[in-house]
Motif scaffolding. Sequence first.
Motif, PDB file in Angstrom:
ATOM      1  N   ILE A  95       0.841  -1.201   0.000  1.00  0.00           N
ATOM      2  CA  ILE A  95       0.000   0.000   0.000  1.00  0.00           C
ATOM      3  C   ILE A  95       0.871   1.244   0.000  1.00  0.00           C
ATOM      4  CG2 ILE A  95      -1.821   1.256   1.195  1.00  0.00           C
ATOM      5  CD1 ILE A  95      -2.431  -1.429   2.639  1.00  0.00           C
ATOM      6  N   PRO A  98      -0.517   5.612   0.074  1.00  0.00           N
ATOM      7  CA  PRO A  98      -1.911   5.888   0.441  1.00  0.00           C
ATOM      8  C   PRO A  98      -2.215   5.653   1.919  1.00  0.00           C
ATOM      9  CG  PRO A  98      -1.817   4.623  -1.587  1.00  0.00           C
ATOM     10  CD  PRO A  98      -0.439   4.646  -1.027  1.00  0.00           C
ATOM     11  N   LYS A 160      -6.318  -6.039  -3.053  1.00  0.00           N
ATOM     12  CA  LYS A 160      -5.703  -4.711  -3.197  1.00  0.00           C
ATOM     13  C   LYS A 160      -5.413  -4.081  -1.828  1.00  0.00           C
ATOM     14  CE  LYS A 160      -7.852  -3.738  -7.679  1.00  0.00           C
ATOM     15  NZ  LYS A 160      -8.746  -2.816  -8.428  1.00  0.00           N
ATOM     16  N   MET A 341      -6.326   8.480  -2.744  1.00  0.00           N
ATOM     17  CA  MET A 341      -6.459   7.344  -3.662  1.00  0.00           C
ATOM     18  C   MET A 341      -5.872   7.610  -5.047  1.00  0.00           C
ATOM     19  SD  MET A 341      -7.904   5.058  -1.817  1.00  0.00           S
ATOM     20  CE  MET A 341      -7.023   5.802  -0.444  1.00  0.00           C
ATOM     21  N   THR A 344      -3.522   5.138  -7.347  1.00  0.00           N
ATOM     22  CA  THR A 344      -3.638   3.753  -6.876  1.00  0.00           C
ATOM     23  C   THR A 344      -4.396   2.916  -7.909  1.00  0.00           C
ATOM     24  OG1 THR A 344      -5.744   4.116  -5.723  1.00  0.00           O
ATOM     25  CG2 THR A 344      -3.726   4.560  -4.493  1.00  0.00           C
ATOM     26  N   ARG A 351     -13.033   2.976  -4.392  1.00  0.00           N
ATOM     27  CA  ARG A 351     -12.787   4.308  -3.836  1.00  0.00           C
ATOM     28  C   ARG A 351     -14.018   4.813  -3.080  1.00  0.00           C
ATOM     29  NH1 ARG A 351      -8.613   7.423  -7.926  1.00  0.00           N
ATOM     30  NH2 ARG A 351      -7.503   5.545  -8.560  1.00  0.00           N
TER      31      ARG A 351
END
Length: 417
Positions: A95, A98, A160, A341, A344, A351
């Motif tokens: 990640i 973010p 994700k 976001m 990404t 989102r």
Amino acid sequence: ENEELSGTIWGDPVIMLTSLALIFLVGLSAAAICGGLRLPRIIGMLFTGIILGPHVLGLLDDKILSISSELRQMALIIILLKAGLSLNLADLKKIGRPAVMMSFVPASFEICGYLLCAPMILGITRIEAAVMGAVLAAVSPAVVVPRMVQLMESGYGTEKSIPQMILAGASCDDIFVIVLFSTFSGMARGGTADMKQFLNIPVSIVLGILLGAVVGYLLSLFFETAYAKAHYVRNSMKVIIVLGVSFLLMTVETWAKAYVSVSGLLAVVSMACVLKIKCPRSVSGRLSEKFGKLWIAAEVVLFVLVGAAVDIRYTATAGAAAIVMILLALVFRAVGVLVCMTGTALDKKERVFTVIAYLPKATVQAAIGSVPMAMGLACGQIVLSVAVLAILITAPLGAIGMDMTYKKLLKKQENIS
């Protein structure tokens, strides 16, 4: 004299036990009713606290209410341990940016919303708007973390690392906001902003993570050494040891406050993550399972007592203008989440879910909503009124939103062990 002595010995314990019985039985019943209506269980628990609390029926013992913040903190520690034992650090590394941005950008946008709009809508000064924004800007880990743990266990969004990102951000968000609150409230009392307080934010995060990592490593060595020497430590005993150490980590935050800022909550999460890495999967899995069972009771205590801290009398004084301000600030917050976001791999649905997950407010607002009034600030009552309304609006809104949309907005990863 005997009656007085009897009342002294038995009266208070009976009242306290009755209060605990009401918290568990009425809280669980209300949660079950909400579950049957396909509403989040948290709503039933919150309203149980409001109704049983001192501002409506007054059925809860004052002694329980006096240690309410400590009991809520214990419950929060349990779910953070569960979260740390469920968190995959490899996913967290993926990640990166973010997750870091989620810990301060959405809150900053929301505070800006209050700074820009609250003076016009609510008729308060800029610095009073900053105090209000700092009280209102914190996301509630008590609402968000249990749901992210559930998503990680069921596999929704884990491909994700969406729940991991939200969980990490929500854990740091409160530290950032509380430091800003102490700074702005000091300015409102006629003091000045100290740059050292702002520098304490990253220091608190880093030291909390390092402290937890060291303690987690030492604990894993202890469990491993005890096993190697045939002094096997049962999993139930491990739970008690981990819980006791977690309480100590939280007290370290208080002890060190005069010298350096350390985040006790992040230390707890970090310790649990290291235990997951260093201990065999069978051990960390059993610990996670046992803390999950403890959470069943802790959840009721946490949300009923959060509800008991809500004084609904102040909602009438706030009026429609406060509701407009809260909803407008949530728009600013949503923009902040969407900024995090950018760049990404998340699609539009994912989102949207991230925005919904960052709506709920409860724990921090219940804890510090009344502080400006206690400090004698002119904005104290309006801040408390807006904080109460924010809890009543956003906690159910965010909880219902997450519960009703995660299957539609997130993809399920099938191969979850």
